[in-house]
Design a protein around this motif. Sequence first.
Motif, PDB file in Angstrom:
ATOM      1  N   ARG A  34      -4.089   3.728   5.972  1.00 37.43           N
ATOM      2  CA  ARG A  34      -2.830   3.238   6.525  1.00 37.43           C
ATOM      3  C   ARG A  34      -2.922   3.256   8.046  1.00 37.43           C
ATOM      4  NH1 ARG A  34      -2.008   7.274   3.124  1.00 37.43           N
ATOM      5  NH2 ARG A  34      -1.253   8.635   4.758  1.00 37.43           N
ATOM      6  N   HIS A  66       2.761  -6.363  -0.681  1.00 39.00           N
ATOM      7  CA  HIS A  66       2.057  -5.310  -1.414  1.00 39.00           C
ATOM      8  C   HIS A  66       0.972  -5.840  -2.350  1.00 39.00           C
ATOM      9  CE1 HIS A  66       4.806  -2.047  -0.235  1.00 39.00           C
ATOM     10  NE2 HIS A  66       5.724  -3.002  -0.209  1.00 39.00           N
ATOM     11  N   TYR A  68      -2.332  -6.767  -1.832  1.00 38.78           N
ATOM     12  CA  TYR A  68      -3.691  -6.289  -1.563  1.00 38.78           C
ATOM     13  C   TYR A  68      -4.763  -7.296  -1.985  1.00 38.78           C
ATOM     14  CZ  TYR A  68      -1.559  -1.833  -0.437  1.00 38.78           C
ATOM     15  OH  TYR A  68      -0.802  -0.860   0.140  1.00 38.78           O
ATOM     16  N   ARG A 115      -3.674  -1.071   4.839  1.00 40.35           N
ATOM     17  CA  ARG A 115      -2.365  -1.618   5.180  1.00 40.35           C
ATOM     18  C   ARG A 115      -2.078  -1.348   6.649  1.00 40.35           C
ATOM     19  NH1 ARG A 115       1.974   2.195   1.961  1.00 40.35           N
ATOM     20  NH2 ARG A 115       2.644   3.387   3.756  1.00 40.35           N
ATOM     21  N   ASN A 117       1.072  -1.340   9.090  1.00 40.55           N
ATOM     22  CA  ASN A 117       2.517  -1.224   8.999  1.00 40.55           C
ATOM     23  C   ASN A 117       3.130  -1.504  10.363  1.00 40.55           C
ATOM     24  OD1 ASN A 117       5.110  -0.502   8.427  1.00 40.55           O
ATOM     25  ND2 ASN A 117       4.581   1.454   7.485  1.00 40.55           N
ATOM     26  N   LEU A 131       4.819  -5.285   6.471  1.00 40.92           N
ATOM     27  CA  LEU A 131       3.619  -4.666   5.935  1.00 40.92           C
ATOM     28  C   LEU A 131       2.573  -5.733   5.644  1.00 40.92           C
ATOM     29  CD1 LEU A 131       2.395  -1.988   4.713  1.00 40.92           C
ATOM     30  CD2 LEU A 131       3.248  -2.813   2.520  1.00 40.92           C
ATOM     31  N   THR A 133      -1.343  -6.105   3.904  1.00 43.28           N
ATOM     32  CA  THR A 133      -2.250  -5.350   3.042  1.00 43.28           C
ATOM     33  C   THR A 133      -3.474  -6.179   2.673  1.00 43.28           C
ATOM     34  OG1 THR A 133      -1.145  -6.091   1.029  1.00 43.28           O
ATOM     35  CG2 THR A 133      -0.347  -4.040   2.023  1.00 43.28           C
TER      36      THR A 133
END
Length: 147
Positions: A34, A66, A68, A115, A117, A131, A133
């Motif tokens: 992160r 989210h 990925y 990720r 942020n 976010l 990812t």
Amino acid sequence: MSVIMPRAVTPDASFLCELVIGYGRDSSGNPHVRISHPEVGWNGSTVTVERLLLGLAHGLGLAYGHAYPDAGRLLHYVPPIWALDYGHPDTALNMPPPPRGWQTLVRFRGFTFARVNLDPNLPALPQDQRLFTGRIGLRTNVPASLI
């Protein structure tokens, strides 16, 4: 005459040393790294820091939300250095030493989820639009001079 400023700016080494990097695992046991910056959201620095984080996310090949997806970039490991290739021609993001269990998991699985942020202090469940990812592969056979 108006000037159009790019939304994302590729960060250089001076910005990278200010990043907050955390390591963890998700509920499936997949490794995560992160990345955030402690000043995002503060008045006066929001635009610059956010643009640099967007540049980092773009350079890593990360996507909103989210999901990925495969990011197309690599996490390089040359003991004891862990470094993310974010597309900068002269530098990589050298990460602080990860916990031993995280290192073992990444070497075993051959990837980590990453990720970036845009909110400070790495909140557990940030909004999707804040976010970025992606899934980043591991490369261990790289000459140390490249990182």
